[in-house]
Design an enzyme around this catalytic site. Structure first.
Site, PDB file in Angstrom:
ATOM      1  N   PRO A 102       0.809  -1.220   0.000  1.00  0.00           N
ATOM      2  CA  PRO A 102       0.000   0.000   0.000  1.00  0.00           C
ATOM      3  C   PRO A 102       0.840   1.266   0.000  1.00  0.00           C
ATOM      4  O   PRO A 102       1.953   1.292   0.512  1.00  0.00           O
ATOM      5  CB  PRO A 102      -0.808  -0.121   1.301  1.00  0.00           C
ATOM      6  CG  PRO A 102      -0.757  -1.563   1.667  1.00  0.00           C
ATOM      7  CD  PRO A 102       0.556  -2.066   1.171  1.00  0.00           C
ATOM      8  N   CYS A 103       0.291   2.330  -0.563  1.00  0.00           N
ATOM      9  CA  CYS A 103       0.908   3.658  -0.502  1.00  0.00           C
ATOM     10  C   CYS A 103       0.473   4.305   0.808  1.00  0.00           C
ATOM     11  O   CYS A 103      -0.709   4.588   0.994  1.00  0.00           O
ATOM     12  CB  CYS A 103       0.461   4.504  -1.691  1.00  0.00           C
ATOM     13  SG  CYS A 103       1.138   6.171  -1.707  1.00  0.00           S
ATOM     14  N   GLN A 104       1.411   4.480   1.720  1.00  0.00           N
ATOM     15  CA  GLN A 104       1.083   5.025   3.037  1.00  0.00           C
ATOM     16  C   GLN A 104       2.074   6.132   3.395  1.00  0.00           C
ATOM     17  O   GLN A 104       2.865   6.578   2.567  1.00  0.00           O
ATOM     18  CB  GLN A 104       1.132   3.896   4.081  1.00  0.00           C
ATOM     19  CG  GLN A 104       0.109   2.791   3.810  1.00  0.00           C
ATOM     20  CD  GLN A 104       0.331   1.576   4.687  1.00  0.00           C
ATOM     21  OE1 GLN A 104       1.409   1.017   4.725  1.00  0.00           O
ATOM     22  NE2 GLN A 104      -0.707   1.170   5.390  1.00  0.00           N
ATOM     23  N   ASN A 145       3.461  -0.319  -6.994  1.00  0.00           N
ATOM     24  CA  ASN A 145       2.650   0.547  -6.152  1.00  0.00           C
ATOM     25  C   ASN A 145       1.829   1.466  -7.047  1.00  0.00           C
ATOM     26  O   ASN A 145       2.065   1.553  -8.252  1.00  0.00           O
ATOM     27  CB  ASN A 145       3.547   1.375  -5.222  1.00  0.00           C
ATOM     28  CG  ASN A 145       2.867   1.738  -3.915  1.00  0.00           C
ATOM     29  OD1 ASN A 145       1.846   2.410  -3.911  1.00  0.00           O
ATOM     30  ND2 ASN A 145       3.428   1.291  -2.795  1.00  0.00           N
TER      31      ASN A 145
END
Length: 418
Positions: A102-104, A145
């Site tokens: 995930p992009c966090q 991503n």
């Protein structure tokens, strides 16, 4: 010399990286036969979804049903890495680690020089990748991503990607990246994702690597405009505290980084091969279950959700505002690549973002077999006993297998000559 590339697959989902690299051969399921991208053998995999809903591990069960019992560790990767670092669990040595994550928020809580070393926010999966790389030191990495990773967060454009580059270079890796829109290279879905390749213990000529590296080989392009240099601080903590001053992210669609410097550029795709479209994956009408045909009584709602709108609305605090949305194709055109599959593609309710097509004069949603195929999986790959809604969720979380396959072929070529 053993040319085998042993692979570990993190955040494995239903096995997209493994399928794209290893290919697939099974006497039990000959209908899923797929070629390998090179001498890849996946020797370890991990897939885990946090608890919270019944049957949450359906992706893992699909993985094991296709690749065999015991092929994927179904345990929180944070706990796995804790035990591995303590010497209580043995992860096999590998040449390559792959995964989509995930992009966090990747901000860093400690400096490299502190006793704690690099430490990011809890629950952010990038730090488990970092721990894996530090422990196992594979030669190659391949990650996927969403493309907004290059731009996030809004308050410090490009900071999170700069932290990732700094982390990789601190471990001795040189890095390539490329935003790939799968439809621009002949695949039947418009899915834009950033792919990140890294190689350990090498020192590249950045100017040359930008045009002849793994990503440029797999997905040829022309550089548009100037190539920009971006300095990457050697401590991710410094980036967290001081990165800024960019109106837009300095990181463009393609780039390479080594020894604290990144070269990056806007690029245009170069492709003259076959181009597939949504209509190429549509099943015959007599194969579509009744519940996928949209009743006439629901069409008005579908048309409204897909259409242009500018409406006065009232917020919960009583404030009135104008809400607007642009028009989307209705129905989705079979002569074009599909839009990006999202995790909410399943379910019978009308939606702005689900696909709806006209087949033989009737409107219907896409069936799970079509979603599998749009992502490049064999038709029926996710048909392992999970619900249709979960099958759609898995494909919304998946990647285009053919993109991984092409990158894998390029990596195999450099591996063979070294």
């Amino acid at each position: 010399m053993d040319e085998t590339i042993k692979v570990a697959e993190l955040f494995a989902g239903v096995g997209g990286f493994r399928l794209g690299l290893d290919g697939y051969h099974s006497e039990e399921h000959p209908e899923f036969e797929m070629p390998s991208a090179g001498p890849y053998v996946t020797v370890w995999a991990n897939q885990w979804e946090p608890p919270g809903s019944e049957g949450k591990q359906f992706a893992w069960r699909c993985y094991e049903s296709r690749f065999g019992k015991g092929s994927c560790v179904n345990e929180d990767i944070h706990e796995v890495m804790d035990r591995a670092e303590a010497g209580d669990y043995d992860i096999p040595d590998v040449d390559m680690v792959v995964g989509g994550f995930p992009c966090q928020d990747y901000s860093v809580a400690h400096t490299l020089k502190s006793a704690a070393g690099i430490e990011g926010k809890k629950g952010v999966l990038w730090w488990e990748i970092y721990r894996f790389l530090k422990l196992k030191q594979p030669r190659y990495c391949l990650f996927e991503n969403v493309d907004r990773l290059l731009k996030s967060p809004a308050s410090q454009r490009g900071r999170d990607f700069a932290i990732m580059l700094s982390c990789l270079m601190s471990l001795g890796y040189a890095v390539e990246w490329r935003v790939v829109n799968s439809a621009e290279y002949g695949f039947p879905q418009r899915r834009k994702r950033v792919f990140i390749f890294a190689e350990r213990s090498v020192h590249w000529n950045l100017e040359a690597r930008l045009t002849d590296g793994v990503m440029a080989t797999a997905f040829p392009y022309l550089v548009r405009g100037e190539v920009e240099d971006v300095l990457i601080p050697d401590d991710p903590y410094t980036i967290t505290k001081k990165w800024g001053g960019f109106k837009v992210s300095p990181f463009r669609e393609a780039g390479v980084a080594c020894d604290g410097i990144a070269n990056t550029a806007h690029v245009s795709e170069v492709y003259d091969g076959e181009r597939r479209v949504l209509g190429d994956v549509i099943v015959d009408a007599d194969e579509v279950p009744d519940e996928y045909w949209v009743p006439d009584s629901q069409l008005e709602k579908w048309e409204y959700l897909k259409g242009y709108k500018r409406e006065k609305r009232t917020a919960s605090n009583g404030h009135e505002y104008w809400y607007s949305e642009g028009q989307m194709a209705y129905p989705d055109l079979l002569t074009n690549p599909s839009r990006t599959i999202l995790t909410g593609e399943g379910g019978s309710g009308a939606s702005r973002f689900k696909h709806i097509i006209d087949q033989d004069g009737r409107m219907r949603r896409l069936v799970p077999d079509e979603l599998d195929t749009l992502q490049g999986y064999p038709r029926g790959w996710t048909d392992t006993g999970m619900s249709d809604t979960r099958r759609a969720f898995c494909m919304g979380n998946a990647l285009v297998v053919g993109v991984v396959h092409r990158v894998g072929e390029a990596i195999a070529c450099i591996h063979a000559v070294c």
